[in-house]
Scaffold this active site. Structure first.
Site, mmCIF file in Angstrom:
data_model
loop_
_atom_site.group_PDB
_atom_site.id
_atom_site.type_symbol
_atom_site.label_atom_id
_atom_site.label_comp_id
_atom_site.label_asym_id
_atom_site.label_seq_id
_atom_site.Cartn_x
_atom_site.Cartn_y
_atom_site.Cartn_z
ATOM 1 N N ASN A 131 50.849 116.549 13.604
ATOM 2 C CA ASN A 131 49.231 116.208 13.703
ATOM 3 C C ASN A 131 49.083 115.963 15.291
ATOM 4 O O ASN A 131 49.740 116.128 16.106
ATOM 5 C CB ASN A 131 48.700 114.954 13.022
ATOM 6 C CG ASN A 131 49.737 113.590 13.412
ATOM 7 O OD1 ASN A 131 49.410 113.184 14.583
ATOM 8 N ND2 ASN A 131 50.423 113.163 12.256
ATOM 9 N N ASP A 139 55.145 104.124 2.899
ATOM 10 C CA ASP A 139 53.944 103.585 3.741
ATOM 11 C C ASP A 139 54.637 102.641 4.562
ATOM 12 O O ASP A 139 54.682 101.282 4.115
ATOM 13 C CB ASP A 139 52.794 103.432 2.740
ATOM 14 C CG ASP A 139 51.711 103.056 3.480
ATOM 15 O OD1 ASP A 139 51.792 102.256 4.634
ATOM 16 O OD2 ASP A 139 50.685 102.954 2.808
#
Ligand SMILES: Cc1cc2nc3c(=O)[nH]c(=O)nc-3n(C[C@H](O)[C@H](O)[C@H](O)COP(=O)(O)O)c2cc1C
Length: 398
Positions: free
Chosen positions: A208, A305
């Protein structure tokens, strides 16, 4: 000892200005970068050329220099360092500081700054003992200014007494005491930063646009406040913060492992842009163009997560867990929901829509969301965001 620290050195117009050259060398020996600023009078005692050559930086001296303003405005310059040292601090500079005068570049910087200030007074003993100077000293101490010296001894003017500037080594020691004795001394803070790379095959990966800039600035701001920082970073070309323990990782799983290996800690800040998914089966060989006749299909599975895992730790959870929410729509709503779902204490929301220039840029526009408040900060540099967050953490830790 001062690795990666930036010191703004203001040189005043006193006979001891020659010692500031030695001070630059001593600060550099300890790993600090020196940004020099000279008063007009200082240039009567040492040449800006010597100061610039030794510091390897441009000398700033004129408040109304348009080139300097375009390069780094005076307000930005006043906030660009971890510490401001005034050496020698003349009676005149001390008086200006005590009265809040901003008549030239050095005094304006001293009035505009929000970083700690250390002064090394140097003057004739009568000037030092004069009630005006002594009153100014009291005001400066009350205002939180740090002092190194003056020492007692023979003076250039032939008199004896207090007024000699501290030796450069002593000033450096005072500087490091200030920098490493901050309000977060004794706190261990874990920071994640940068993107993660999730491999598809040996040469390709999912990534990203995160640069790691904001995480790096936060690490620098928190070490400046005295914290011990472990900086866990995904692949990033951004300069690593100094004075931190650096752990480099590639994938989300490696990042989680590194975070868990550093628990317990006092505070955890998750500024990394962690990939939500990874490729289910990484190809051991490079995928060939003709391998699949139709569209190449890649199966993704969810990554762990990290923010949620640490926020929901049953034992030894950090006292303060801070996450970032990079959102492009329904900003407050999404970030508020994220904070509750993940169980962290604060979320720093930033709008990363393409038009904002925030992802990969130098500025950030933050809204801090906690259980008690939604606080929108004005758009500011990532350095300023880091400092503001640092102050918020200091207030929280009191
Ligand atoms: C030869 C000479 C030496 C000086 N030494 C000092 C000194 O050591 N300390 C001081 O406070 N002022 C000293 N002064 C006076 C300062 O230069 C003067 O107050 C000047 O305005 C200071 O400017 P600044 O504070 O902007 O640097 C000296 C002046 C001269 C001419």
């Amino acid at each position: 000892m001062l690795n990666g620290r930036r010191i703004l050195l203001i040189i005043g117009g006193g006979i001891a200005a020659y010692k500031s050259l030695q001070l630059i060398r001593e600060l550099q020996k300890k790993g600090a970068e020196v940004l020099p600023v000279m008063t007009k009078s200082a240039a009567e005692f040492v040449t800006p050329l010597s100061v610039s050559a030794l510091s390897k930086n441009k000398v700033f001296s004129d408040l109304f220099d348009l080139n300097d303003e375009a390069e780094m405005g005076h307000i930005e310059l006043s906030r660009s360092s971890d510490l401001i040292i005034v050496a020698p601090a003349t009676a005149n500079l001390m008086a200006k500081m005590a009265f809040g005068l901003a008549t030239d570049l050095p005094s304006t910087l001293l009035l505009a700054t929000d970083t700690p200030v250390l002064i090394a007074p140097a003057m004739n003993v009568r000037m030092w003992e004069h009630p005006a100077t002594q009153n100014n000293c009291k005001t400066l101490i009350n205002n939180g200014v740090h002092f190194s010296g003056p020492d007692e001894g023979d003076m250039a003017c032939g008199e004896f007494g207090f007024g000699r500037m501290s030796e450069p080594e002593i000033i450096v020691k005072a500087a490091s005491d200030i920098l490493f004795n901050g309000p977060l001394k004794g706190k261990h803070i874990v920071i994640t930063s940068g993107p993660t790379h999730e491999p598809i095959d040996p040469v390709r990966y999912i990534a990203n646009r995160s640069s790691g800039h904001q995480g790096c600035e936060i690490a620098n701001a928190l070490t400046s406040l005295g914290a011990k920082v472990t900086f866990i970073t995904g692949p990033s070309n951004y300069k690593f913060p100094e004075s931190c323990e650096i752990v480099t990782v590639e994938t989300a799983i490696e990042m989680l492992d590194a975070v868990e290996a550093n628990m317990p800690c006092d505070i955890a800040i998750f500024s990394a842009a962690v990939s939500d998914w990874r490729v289910e089966k990484k190809n051991t060989n490079k995928i060939k163009k003709n391998q699949s006749k139709d569209v190449l299909k890649i199966n993704f599975i969810e990554n762990p997560d990290i923010l949620k895992t640490i926020s929901k730790m049953k034992m030894n959870r950090p006292k303060l867990v801070i996450g970032f929410a990079a959102e492009t729509n329904n900003l407050i709503e999404n970030a508020t929901e994220k904070r509750i779902r993940k169980g962290c204490d604060w979320i720093l929301l930033n709008d990363v829509s393409p038009g904002t220039g925030i992802m990969g840029g130098n500025e950030n526009h933050i809204t801090l969301i906690s259980a008690d408040e939604i606080q929108e900060w004005p758009r500011m540099s990532k350095t300023a965001v880091a400092k503001k967050l640092g102050q918020k953490i200091v207030d929280y830790s009191k």
